[in-house]
Scaffold this motif. Structure first.
Motif, PDB file in Angstrom:
ATOM      1  N   GLU A   1     -14.465   0.000  -2.616  1.00 15.29           N
ATOM      2  CA  GLU A   1     -14.430   1.189  -2.045  1.00 15.29           C
ATOM      3  C   GLU A   1     -12.969   1.911  -1.008  1.00 15.29           C
ATOM      4  OE1 GLU A   1     -16.908   3.256  -2.359  1.00 15.29           O
ATOM      5  OE2 GLU A   1     -17.441   1.502  -4.239  1.00 15.29           O
TER       6      GLU A   1
ATOM      7  N   CYS B   1     -10.242   0.883  -1.946  1.00 13.40           N
ATOM      8  CA  CYS B   1      -8.969   1.399  -2.450  1.00 13.40           C
ATOM      9  C   CYS B   1      -9.754   3.015  -3.287  1.00 13.40           C
ATOM     10  CB  CYS B   1      -9.075   0.863  -3.870  1.00 13.40           C
ATOM     11  SG  CYS B   1      -7.776   0.429  -5.239  1.00 13.40           S
ATOM     12  N   LYS B   2     -10.511   3.050  -3.704  1.00 13.59           N
ATOM     13  CA  LYS B   2     -11.499   4.842  -4.203  1.00 13.59           C
ATOM     14  C   LYS B   2     -10.834   5.469  -3.309  1.00 13.59           C
ATOM     15  CE  LYS B   2     -14.496   3.215  -7.072  1.00 13.59           C
ATOM     16  NZ  LYS B   2     -16.507   3.853  -7.982  1.00 13.59           N
TER      17      LYS B   2
ATOM     18  N   ARG C   1      -8.739   8.908  -3.746  1.00 15.81           N
ATOM     19  CA  ARG C   1      -9.304  10.148  -3.713  1.00 15.81           C
ATOM     20  C   ARG C   1      -8.647  10.802  -2.403  1.00 15.81           C
ATOM     21  NH1 ARG C   1     -13.068  12.134   0.495  1.00 15.81           N
ATOM     22  NH2 ARG C   1     -13.600   9.949   1.028  1.00 15.81           N
TER      23      ARG C   1
ATOM     24  N   CYS D   1     -10.660  -4.196  -8.257  1.00 11.16           N
ATOM     25  CA  CYS D   1      -9.771  -2.806  -7.321  1.00 11.16           C
ATOM     26  C   CYS D   1      -9.372  -2.120  -8.906  1.00 11.16           C
ATOM     27  CB  CYS D   1      -8.693  -3.489  -6.384  1.00 11.16           C
ATOM     28  SG  CYS D   1      -9.775  -2.777  -4.800  1.00 11.16           S
TER      29      CYS D   1
ATOM     30  N   GLU E   1     -12.039  -0.284 -11.395  1.00 13.29           N
ATOM     31  CA  GLU E   1     -12.733   0.538 -10.469  1.00 13.29           C
ATOM     32  C   GLU E   1     -12.114   1.550  -9.866  1.00 13.29           C
ATOM     33  OE1 GLU E   1     -15.963   0.853 -10.442  1.00 13.29           O
ATOM     34  OE2 GLU E   1     -15.793  -1.075 -11.976  1.00 13.29           O
ATOM     35  N   GLY E   2     -10.824   1.633  -9.778  1.00  7.39           N
ATOM     36  CA  GLY E   2      -9.556   2.308  -9.165  1.00  7.39           C
ATOM     37  C   GLY E   2      -8.891   3.335 -10.271  1.00  7.39           C
TER      38      GLY E   2
ATOM     39  N   TYR F   1     -11.592   5.903 -11.263  1.00  5.13           N
ATOM     40  CA  TYR F   1     -12.424   6.657 -10.648  1.00  5.13           C
ATOM     41  C   TYR F   1     -10.819   7.383 -10.676  1.00  5.13           C
ATOM     42  CZ  TYR F   1     -13.322   8.583  -5.671  1.00  5.13           C
ATOM     43  OH  TYR F   1     -13.946   9.679  -5.154  1.00  5.13           O
TER      44      TYR F   1
END
Length: 512
Positions: free
Chosen positions: A156, A158-159, A163, A189, A192-193, A196
């Motif tokens: 989270e 990393c996201k 963002r 990471c 998902e990173g 995203y």
């Protein structure tokens, strides 16, 4: 009359017999044999005068060491004392010197230095330390953590970083680099990173490139995944087995060469084609490492970094006061290696920083953020720690005196950067005119003031020059002589050719 791409015909029209010609003060002269290298430091312009030209200019009272600032000559008087040179020949010489900012005509210079060295306002490269731990214990690693905590970034966090940099930092093209430690220890990471970033980029008007620097050991496990995620991969490999295994070791002390080579082979088989980076701790190893990359790994593109005074290297290596000279002398042998390779194969090697430094001789653009003034810390790059803390550069991650804030700060990132006293201070301190040793250096606009972090690590203060500044002084001077003698070295610009702004660069005929 000043400005880019001035043609000789336009220059000629602006001349009159009453034109006042003045040599620019502050030129650097370096004679060698019957020739002389001349550098105009403030605009990074240069040429090498032949014996005939050097002697002719000296007789005319132009371009000679010790020339006083107010010395001037009327053009008509120069014609009358031409010494056998006709007016057109002298005008062409004058043009060559004018476009190199070495003479003024009626008080005008070709370049205005204040318009040359612009500073990038917002970062475009965001280096995210998703893991500060590592599966190796390299003897020179910048990360020297002793904590048993694996220090892995939560997904989270990393996201949130991804963002916010996309939403709050202006600019269309961005690079997100997964770094560490060993980033592949935090594969969640990366997965998902990456997903995203690609998901939100189009709606925010961003074009995103994702990259990763790894020690290569885990590529046997993750190459297919990285290929699927379309991540650019760099592998750290220090050369042949005996050299690599001296420094790049497991915690047990065993060398990692075998595992890294297996990972590299798997990555290549998968189609990743990783870039190669070596750290050179012994200057005598430069050519041996380069030959290994070319002959054993079939690579024509790689990067060789000298060992720096930071992290574990401070404890495990000696940093002699004259080390810069030894590294420069051996680094320059890479030029001969590249020339020999081209003669044998018809192809040019791409060796960063050799490509970059040749480009610096050819053009005023400075595409690499580490060789600008100030360097790219806080204006071209931001580093993020595993805990979401924000730093002006990835090399400063973890150094709390440089922390700009956290990713949970309520201020937009562009505002955080603009309001940060730390960021403002280093932007001002790292300008070459504000670093004592740099402000009078002939090479200040070729190299900038060097790396903020390396200055801080060596001197304990950001107001000092790069501790390896002599390395760059020697490199640039020798490259100028080499290029003047062999213009084919222009082909070593390689990747950086796309950054050249002036296709008629005086670089291509710098022997006058």
């Amino acid at each position: 009359m000043s400005g880019s791409m001035l043609e000789f015909s336009e220059f000629k029209k602006a001349l009159s017999p009453e034109s006042i010609i003045t040599s620019v003060p502050g030129l650097y002269f370096s004679p060698r044999g019957d020739r002389c290298l001349v550098v105009e430091p403030e605009t990074a312009s240069w040429c090498i005068l032949t014996k005939e030209t050097k002697e002719y200019l000296a007789k005319q009272g132009l371009l000679r060491p010790g020339l006083e600032e107010r010395t001037w000559r009327r053009l008509n008087d120069l014609y009358l004392s031409s010494g056998g040179w006709n007016e057109d020949r002298f005008d062409r010489l004058l043009y060559s010197l004018f476009v190199r900012n070495m003479v003024t005509v009626n008080g005008q210079t070709y370049y205005q230095p204040s318009n040359l060295w612009t500073v990038q306002k917002y970062p475009h490269y965001f280096n995210i330390h998703i893991a500060e731990s590592c599966n190796l214990a390299c003897r020179y690693c910048r990360c020297d953590h002793q904590s048993p905590d694996p220090m892995l970034m939560p997904v989270e966090t990393c996201k949130k970083i991804i963002r916010r940099v996309m939403e709050e930092i202006p600019g269309e093209k961005i690079i997100i680099g997964f770094h560490g430690g060993e980033p592949l220890l935090n594969i969640d990471c990366i997965i998902e990173g990456t997903k995203y970033a690609r998901e939100i980029a189009p709606s925010l008007g961003k074009k995103v490139t994702l990259s990763l620097q790894t020690n290569g050991v885990l590529l046997t496990k993750y190459s297919e995944l990285l290929k699927e995620l379309k991540i650019e991969v760099g592998v750290s490999l220090d050369g042949p087995e005996a050299i690599h295994n001296r420094q790049r070791i497991f915690a047990s002390g065993r060398g990692s060469f075998k595992e890294v080579i297996e990972g590299l082979r798997k990555a290549r088989k998968t189609g990743l084609n990783p870039g190669l980076l070596a750290v050179v701790s012994d200057p005598e190893n430069y050519t041996e490492v380069a030959r290994f990359m070319v002959e054993n790994l079939d690579s024509r593109s790689f990067r060789l970094n000298y060992l720096c005074y930071e992290g574990r290297a401070k404890k495990q290596f000696d940093f002699e006061v004259d080390r810069a000279a030894a590294f420069a002398d051996n680094w320059l042998k890479l030029v001969d290696l590249a020339v020999d390779y081209q003669k044998k194969t018809g192809k040019w090697l791409s060796i960063d920083d050799l490509n970059l430094f040749i480009a610096h001789l050819a053009d005023k653009s400075r595409p690499h953020m580490c060789y600008r003034s100030p360097c790219g810390a806080g204006n071209s790059i931001l580093g993020f720690g595993h805990d979401g803390r924000i730093y002006p550069c990835e090399e400063l991650v973890g150094k709390e005196s440089f922390c700009l804030g956290t990713i949970d700060d309520h201020r937009p990132l562009d505002r955080l950067l603009a309001e940060s006293e730390i960021n403002q201070r280093i932007q001002e301190e790292r300008k070459v005119e504000n670093v004592n040793k740099c402000r009078t250096c002939p090479w200040r606009r070729f190299h900038g003031s060097g790396c903020l972090n390396k200055s801080y690590e060596f001197f304990g203060d950001t107001g000092f020059e790069d501790p390896m500044c002599y390395f760059y002084r020697r490199i640039f001077e020798e490259l100028m002589w080499k290029v003047a003698e062999n213009p084919e070295l222009k082909n070593l610009i390689g990747y950086y050719k796309k950054y050249l702004k002036d296709e008629k660069s005086s670089f291509f005929d710098n022997l006058i």
